[in-house]
Write an enzyme that holds these catalytic residues in place. Structure first.
Site, mmCIF file in Angstrom:
data_model
loop_
_atom_site.group_PDB
_atom_site.id
_atom_site.type_symbol
_atom_site.label_atom_id
_atom_site.label_comp_id
_atom_site.label_asym_id
_atom_site.label_seq_id
_atom_site.Cartn_x
_atom_site.Cartn_y
_atom_site.Cartn_z
ATOM 1 N N TYR A 1 7.397 6.931 17.255
ATOM 2 C CA TYR A 1 7.643 6.952 15.805
ATOM 3 C C TYR A 1 8.838 7.854 15.485
ATOM 4 O O TYR A 1 9.736 7.466 14.739
ATOM 5 C CB TYR A 1 6.387 7.446 15.093
ATOM 6 C CG TYR A 1 6.514 7.543 13.594
ATOM 7 C CD1 TYR A 1 6.602 6.401 12.807
ATOM 8 C CD2 TYR A 1 6.538 8.785 12.949
ATOM 9 C CE1 TYR A 1 6.707 6.493 11.414
ATOM 10 C CE2 TYR A 1 6.644 8.885 11.572
ATOM 11 C CZ TYR A 1 6.732 7.730 10.805
ATOM 12 O OH TYR A 1 6.839 7.829 9.440
ATOM 13 N N ILE B 1 3.146 4.411 -0.271
ATOM 14 C CA ILE B 1 4.365 4.785 -0.989
ATOM 15 C C ILE B 1 5.009 3.560 -1.652
ATOM 16 O O ILE B 1 5.444 3.612 -2.810
ATOM 17 C CB ILE B 1 5.356 5.470 -0.007
ATOM 18 C CG1 ILE B 1 4.757 6.797 0.494
ATOM 19 C CG2 ILE B 1 6.705 5.710 -0.667
ATOM 20 C CD1 ILE B 1 5.552 7.470 1.618
ATOM 21 N N SER C 1 -1.487 8.094 1.862
ATOM 22 C CA SER C 1 -1.224 6.651 1.950
ATOM 23 C C SER C 1 -2.171 6.081 3.006
ATOM 24 O O SER C 1 -3.069 6.772 3.483
ATOM 25 C CB SER C 1 0.227 6.396 2.368
ATOM 26 O OG SER C 1 0.383 6.659 3.743
ATOM 27 N N LYS D 1 12.472 6.858 13.747
ATOM 28 C CA LYS D 1 13.010 7.474 12.527
ATOM 29 C C LYS D 1 14.332 8.197 12.818
ATOM 30 O O LYS D 1 15.230 8.209 11.982
ATOM 31 C CB LYS D 1 11.980 8.443 11.916
ATOM 32 C CG LYS D 1 10.720 7.747 11.394
ATOM 33 C CD LYS D 1 10.988 6.822 10.211
ATOM 34 C CE LYS D 1 9.740 6.165 9.657
ATOM 35 N NZ LYS D 1 9.992 5.268 8.518
ATOM 36 N N SER E 1 0.850 -1.208 0.000
ATOM 37 C CA SER E 1 0.000 0.000 0.000
ATOM 38 C C SER E 1 0.880 1.250 0.000
ATOM 39 O O SER E 1 2.111 1.164 0.130
ATOM 40 C CB SER E 1 -0.944 0.010 1.216
ATOM 41 O OG SER E 1 -0.220 0.276 2.394
ATOM 42 N N SER F 1 11.699 9.912 7.402
ATOM 43 C CA SER F 1 10.587 10.879 7.508
ATOM 44 C C SER F 1 11.164 12.219 7.949
ATOM 45 O O SER F 1 12.276 12.267 8.502
ATOM 46 C CB SER F 1 9.602 10.379 8.564
ATOM 47 O OG SER F 1 8.659 11.374 8.877
HETATM 48 N N1 LIG Z 1 2.597 8.709 4.438
HETATM 49 C C1 LIG Z 1 3.330 9.599 5.065
HETATM 50 O O1 LIG Z 1 2.855 10.709 5.348
HETATM 51 C C2 LIG Z 1 4.766 9.297 5.400
HETATM 52 C C3 LIG Z 1 5.593 10.378 5.732
HETATM 53 C C4 LIG Z 1 6.919 10.110 6.039
HETATM 54 C C5 LIG Z 1 7.394 8.815 6.037
HETATM 55 N N2 LIG Z 1 6.558 7.788 5.728
HETATM 56 C C6 LIG Z 1 7.113 6.421 5.740
HETATM 57 O O2 LIG Z 1 6.822 5.807 4.504
HETATM 58 C C7 LIG Z 1 6.828 4.401 4.691
HETATM 59 C C8 LIG Z 1 5.612 3.812 3.985
HETATM 60 O O3 LIG Z 1 4.433 4.256 4.653
HETATM 61 P P1 LIG Z 1 3.088 4.645 3.893
HETATM 62 O O4 LIG Z 1 2.842 6.061 4.155
HETATM 63 O O5 LIG Z 1 3.104 4.173 2.496
HETATM 64 O O6 LIG Z 1 2.026 3.831 4.779
HETATM 65 P P2 LIG Z 1 1.164 2.553 4.460
HETATM 66 O O7 LIG Z 1 0.565 2.135 5.743
HETATM 67 O O8 LIG Z 1 0.258 2.814 3.308
HETATM 68 O O9 LIG Z 1 2.237 1.467 3.989
HETATM 69 C C9 LIG Z 1 3.076 0.820 4.910
HETATM 70 C C10 LIG Z 1 3.565 -0.482 4.321
HETATM 71 O O10 LIG Z 1 4.386 -1.123 5.298
HETATM 72 C C11 LIG Z 1 3.961 -2.465 5.434
HETATM 73 N N3 LIG Z 1 4.236 -3.026 6.748
HETATM 74 C C12 LIG Z 1 3.723 -2.662 7.947
HETATM 75 N N4 LIG Z 1 4.146 -3.513 8.903
HETATM 76 C C13 LIG Z 1 4.948 -4.429 8.285
HETATM 77 C C14 LIG Z 1 5.673 -5.575 8.724
HETATM 78 N N5 LIG Z 1 5.652 -5.976 10.005
HETATM 79 N N6 LIG Z 1 6.381 -6.277 7.828
HETATM 80 C C15 LIG Z 1 6.410 -5.910 6.521
HETATM 81 N N7 LIG Z 1 5.732 -4.859 6.044
HETATM 82 C C16 LIG Z 1 5.011 -4.128 6.914
HETATM 83 C C17 LIG Z 1 2.452 -2.390 5.174
HETATM 84 O O11 LIG Z 1 1.943 -3.673 4.854
HETATM 85 C C18 LIG Z 1 2.424 -1.431 4.007
HETATM 86 O O12 LIG Z 1 2.700 -2.135 2.816
HETATM 87 C C19 LIG Z 1 6.853 4.172 6.199
HETATM 88 O O13 LIG Z 1 8.140 3.801 6.587
HETATM 89 C C20 LIG Z 1 6.495 5.522 6.775
HETATM 90 O O14 LIG Z 1 7.047 5.707 8.048
HETATM 91 C C21 LIG Z 1 5.266 8.004 5.398
#
Ligand SMILES: NC(=O)c1ccc[n+]([C@@H]2O[C@H](COP(=O)([O-])OP(=O)(O)OC[C@H]3O[C@@H](n4cnc5c(N)ncnc54)[C@H](O)[C@@H]3O)[C@@H](O)[C@H]2O)c1
Length: 387
Positions: A204, A63, A240, A208, A61, A191
């Site tokens: 969190y 990113i 996301s 990070k 899902s 992040s």
């Molecule tokens: N969306 C934002 O605003 C944002 C901002 C900064 C950083 N991030 C980082 O981006 C990355 C992706 O997050 P996102 O926003 O796409 O969220 P999201 O929840 O849509 O995706 C997270 C993904 O990580 C996977 N995941 C969770 N637990 C897991 C595990 N135990 N083993 C394997 N996979 C696992 C989920 O299945 C999913 O595919 C994360 O590291 C998040 O910290 C997101």
């Protein structure tokens, strides 16, 4: 007299800041200067990543899913991992539809980042299938929304186990292979919360920050391997499923209301800049809309002012959280923060400046309105900046 001069300077400074922000928005400055330069003059992901083997974690899902789509269009060979195989198969099916890749070019590999004992076998599976790993994208992770005082320590342990230890464990296995080949890229989706702090996300942010410290140190240990790049990506709020999946104060409790995501950076844009950063071996990339990006710079260059701002807004955010109100529930949910419907007093910072609905939904050209919009945007930042 002196007081008047001070006020004038403050107003002029505020006006300049607001104008600068408007200019940056207009120029679509949604990355730090090295990212924007790389996008303009640097190497193109299409040239650098075509035919490369890229392993993306958390690809089911958000990113990670979008990374799979853009990489497949470029022609990279993909290993996609997450815990749910059916979701990965869905992503693979779409990748095959939108690209020229064939079935064997995309490996679906179930992986739980917290099951560290499985990481060596998983790495060997990717190597067996493709013979090499050119790029590892450490993307899988979860955010948090809870106050430290209310949160069970198990939650902090789980966040570190997933975001930090899970990531460095997989990195260790893949790095051994890259060291043998003397080449490769390790991209980690950190992040802006790896640079600054925010209320309701202490665990969190800590995870990070740990990643940032770890990879910045690892980079210095790899100076004998100039062809191995360590690339830290620091996004601000991005669309996301991160809010649906956040940790709360208890491990078995999920969030009731994930709220509107439309004001956040589109996933496609964040991923495009991530690929630009990867193609150009940027050591660290800040990828975010304003005012979030401006706050990163403030954090870097004037930390004490940044603290003042954060404390001021964090107080409001905690009050809202305790009373079960998300800040943006006071805003027009179907539009972005710049279209906030509430009066300026919603921010609690400029209680004297009041807006009509239209005052916020049209472009504001008077200074007070611009300042107020900036403040409201900052408040929305605090609501979302822990992701
Ligand atoms: N969306 C934002 O605003 C944002 C901002 C900064 C950083 N991030 C980082 O981006 C990355 C992706 O997050 P996102 O926003 O796409 O969220 P999201 O929840 O849509 O995706 C997270 C993904 O990580 C996977 N995941 C969770 N637990 C897991 C595990 N135990 N083993 C394997 N996979 C696992 C989920 O299945 C999913 O595919 C994360 O590291 C998040 O910290 C997101």
């Amino acid at each position: 007299m002196l007081w008047g001069c001070g006020l004038c300077t403050l107003l002029a400074g505020g006006a300049l800041l607001v104008l600068l922000l408007q200019l940056l928005r207009w120029l679509r400055a949604d990355g730090d200067l090295t990212v924007l330069w790389a996008e303009w003059r640097g190497k193109k992901p299409e040239n650098e990543l075509r035919g490369k083997v890229v392993w993306v974690t958390g690809a089911s899902s958000g990113i990670g899913e979008e990374l799979a789509y853009q990489l497949s269009k470029i022609g990279a060979l993909l290993a996609i991992s997450a815990r749910r195989e059916d979701e990965l198969e869905r992503v693979k099916k779409k990748c095959l539809q939108i690209s020229n890749l064939s079935d064997k070019d995309i490996l679906v590999l179930r992986l739980d980042l917290t099951d560290r004992s499985s990481h060596e076998a998983a790495t060997n599976s990717v190597l067996k299938h493709f013979g090499k790993i050119d790029v590892l994208v450490n993307n899988g992770g979860r955010s948090q929304r809870s106050l430290f005082v209310d949160t069970n320590l198990d939650v902090f342990s789980a966040i570190m186990e997933l975001n930090y230890l899970g990531t460095i464990s997989l990195t260790k296995h893949v790095l051994n292979h890259m060291i043998e080949r003397r080449r490769g890229k390790i991209v980690t989706v950190s992040s802006v919360m790896g640079i600054m702090g925010a209320p309701l996300a202490s665990g969190y942010c800590a995870s990070k920050h740990a990643l940032q410290g770890f990879f910045n140190s690892l980079r210095t240990e790899l100076t004998d391997y100039p062809e191995i790049s360590i690339i830290n990506i620091c996004p601000g709020p991005v669309q996301s499923k991160i809010i649906q999946n956040v940790f709360t104060e208890k491990l078995d409790k999920s969030i009731e209301n994930s709220g509107d995501q439309s004001h956040k950076m589109p996933t496609e844009r964040c991923v495009r800049l991530t690929l630009v950063s990867t193609a150009n071996d940027l050591k660290e990339a800040w990828i975010s809309d304003h005012p979030y990006l401006a706050v990163c710079y403030l954090w870097q260059y004037a930390p004490t002012w940044a603290w003042w701002l954060m404390n001021r807004m964090g107080k409001r955010r905690i009050q809202n959280f305790k009373s079960g109100v998300l800040f943006y529930q006071t805003c027009n949910r179907s539009t972005s923060p710049k279209h906030v419907k509430q009066s300026g007093s919603a921010s609690g910072l400029f209680p004297l400046i009041q807006f009509s609905e239209d005052g916020c939904t049209t472009q504001c050209f008077d200074l007070a309105a611009l300042l107020d919009r900036w403040c409201i945007s900052c408040c929305v930042l605090v609501e979302h900046s822990m992701q």
